[in-house]
Structures are given as C-alpha cells and as structure tokens.
Scaffold this motif. Sequence first.
Motif, PDB file in Angstrom:
ATOM      1  N   ILE A  29       1.354   6.291   4.711  1.00 27.31           N
ATOM      2  CA  ILE A  29       1.678   6.281   3.004  1.00 27.31           C
ATOM      3  C   ILE A  29       0.885   7.231   2.530  1.00 27.31           C
ATOM      4  O   ILE A  29      -0.029   6.892   2.505  1.00 27.31           O
ATOM      5  N   ASN A  31       9.056   9.346   2.789  1.00 21.21           N
ATOM      6  CA  ASN A  31       8.808   9.071   3.503  1.00 21.21           C
ATOM      7  C   ASN A  31       7.367   9.136   3.509  1.00 21.21           C
ATOM      8  O   ASN A  31       6.584   7.808   4.553  1.00 21.21           O
ATOM      9  N   GLU A  32       6.743   9.121   2.890  1.00 20.74           N
ATOM     10  CA  GLU A  32       5.205   9.198   2.832  1.00 20.74           C
ATOM     11  C   GLU A  32       4.852   8.400   1.439  1.00 20.74           C
ATOM     12  O   GLU A  32       3.962   7.984   1.234  1.00 20.74           O
ATOM     13  N   VAL A  45      12.962   5.519  -0.818  1.00 19.07           N
ATOM     14  CA  VAL A  45      11.932   6.333  -0.611  1.00 19.07           C
ATOM     15  C   VAL A  45      11.491   5.067   1.108  1.00 19.07           C
ATOM     16  O   VAL A  45      12.481   4.795   1.562  1.00 19.07           O
ATOM     17  N   GLY A  46      10.428   5.938   1.748  1.00 20.29           N
ATOM     18  CA  GLY A  46      10.462   5.053   3.231  1.00 20.29           C
ATOM     19  C   GLY A  46      10.430   3.637   3.052  1.00 20.29           C
ATOM     20  O   GLY A  46      10.990   3.267   4.581  1.00 20.29           O
ATOM     21  N   THR A  47       9.581   3.178   2.482  1.00 19.18           N
ATOM     22  CA  THR A  47       9.019   1.894   2.172  1.00 19.18           C
ATOM     23  C   THR A  47       9.309   1.197   1.271  1.00 19.18           C
ATOM     24  O   THR A  47       8.376   0.962   0.540  1.00 19.18           O
ATOM     25  N   LYS A  65      13.126  -2.521   2.355  1.00 17.47           N
ATOM     26  CA  LYS A  65      12.988  -2.497   3.815  1.00 17.47           C
ATOM     27  C   LYS A  65      12.064  -4.142   4.571  1.00 17.47           C
ATOM     28  O   LYS A  65      12.123  -4.465   5.551  1.00 17.47           O
TER      29      LYS A  65
END
Length: 257
Positions: free
Chosen positions: A2, A199-200, A217-219, A235
């Motif tokens: 991240i 994704n970061e 986003v990734g998270t 997520k």
Amino acid sequence: MIKLAAFDVDGTLRDRDYLPESTRTALLKLKEQGIALALCTGRSEYEMESLWKELAIDWAVTCNGSHIGHQGKTVSGNAFPKETIIEWLQEANRLNHSILLYGSELMFTNKEDSEYFRQAQQEIGFMEPVLLGENDEVPDIYQCIIFCGEQEEASYLQDSGDSYYIHRWRPWAVDINPNGMNKALGLQKLLDHLNIMPNEVAAFGDGLNDLELIESVGTGIAMGNACDELKEKAKFVTKSLHDDGIAYAVEKWILRA
C-alpha cells in the motif's frame, strides 16, 4: 504494498466533532511507513481545511471527486459550466428551493436561511455559506446540493441526468456533480498525478457515495457502521467508527500486509 490510503470523512474518520484518538495514532503510523494520506469526501475543500491541517493530510479529493487539492491549493478540478449554475439558481429561486454551491475556497447559497439547510447543518454539520446575489459573478462550482424532493430534481436535470453524478443522501437533499464525476474518478486523477496504481491503494468508506471508490482500489474497506450495499462491495469490513474501526483495519490489513 500500500502506497496511499484514502478516507471518507463523515461516518468514517469522524462523527460530527468526534474523531477517535486511535484513528489519529493509526494515521501517524501510516505516515511513518511512508504511506501517503488523502481525504476522499463529498464535502468541499473549504470545509476540509481544519481537518487536513489537524491530521497533517496533504491531499484531498473533495466534492465527490470533482476537486483535487494539495494542502488547500487546487491541483485539478472539474467545474460545472457557469451557465448551468445560473440556470439552476434561477430555477431554485422560482421554486423557492435553497441551493448550496461548492467552490474551491468558499460555499455559496441563494437563500440566507433555509429550513432544510439548517436541518442538515444540525444533523451532519455545515459551515456557513456566503450569499450569492442574482447580480453576483458565479465562481467555479464543483458540486451542487439542492434541497428538494426526488420528484422536484427533474426540474434541474431535465434530459441531462445521465451527464451528472447524483447522490441523494436525504429525501429532501441531493448532491449533483458534473460530467458523471465520483470519488473513484477523482481519486484516479490523484493516483495518476502521484504515479500510484489502484492496487497500491487502500480506501475507507461508509456510504453509498463510496461504492465506486471501494470497488476501484486494491484494498476497499467498509466501516462496521457502513450501509449494507457498501459492505457487499468491500474487500474487508472493519469495526465501526466508534469501535476504533480505522485503527483495527490499519493494523490488520495494511501494516501487516
């Protein structure tokens, strides 16, 4: 890994004037790890000044993605055509509606006092807007809140509703943003500026106007007090704001990742 964490404000970072001490500590830990921080809110840059200064957050994606600021200065913005705002002000005056306009440095309104604005101010808090007279020059406006019912909003949107991002947050209040803007698109502009990949990124939210953000986003992390629709898209689902949800998520899914 991240590289940036983005936070919705109301219901996520804070509840009116309450901001958990554990959240302050968690944000400091993120900064110590070199992770950039950004506010990502439906509120205006003007309203966020005291918060980004208090929390030492350099970046702010405001007005549901329509404005991007760095330490209070405009980096980029997607404003309404001024003729659109003039037409909406005329329509609001004709229908006796109050309207709230978000500029980069101030908020404006067409009515000195409004029952619905005062109700919203009491429920979620608003700074006092500046009265915009009929003969005053219209500044760049990045978001509009119209205090009207769902059936009445058609008077403003007419056949161009698909051109706007519309978020009704009360039966009597609706956000309108230009050109389909939303928090995800605004954040993507910031990521392009910082050369960071989606994704970061970790993003936190609780409301319907966070749906696109969380998915982009990734998270994507929904607060425990979030609406069910957001929890289904996220997520991860953390604890509620009042139960140290930010700190819990930072420790479990960001610092240990």
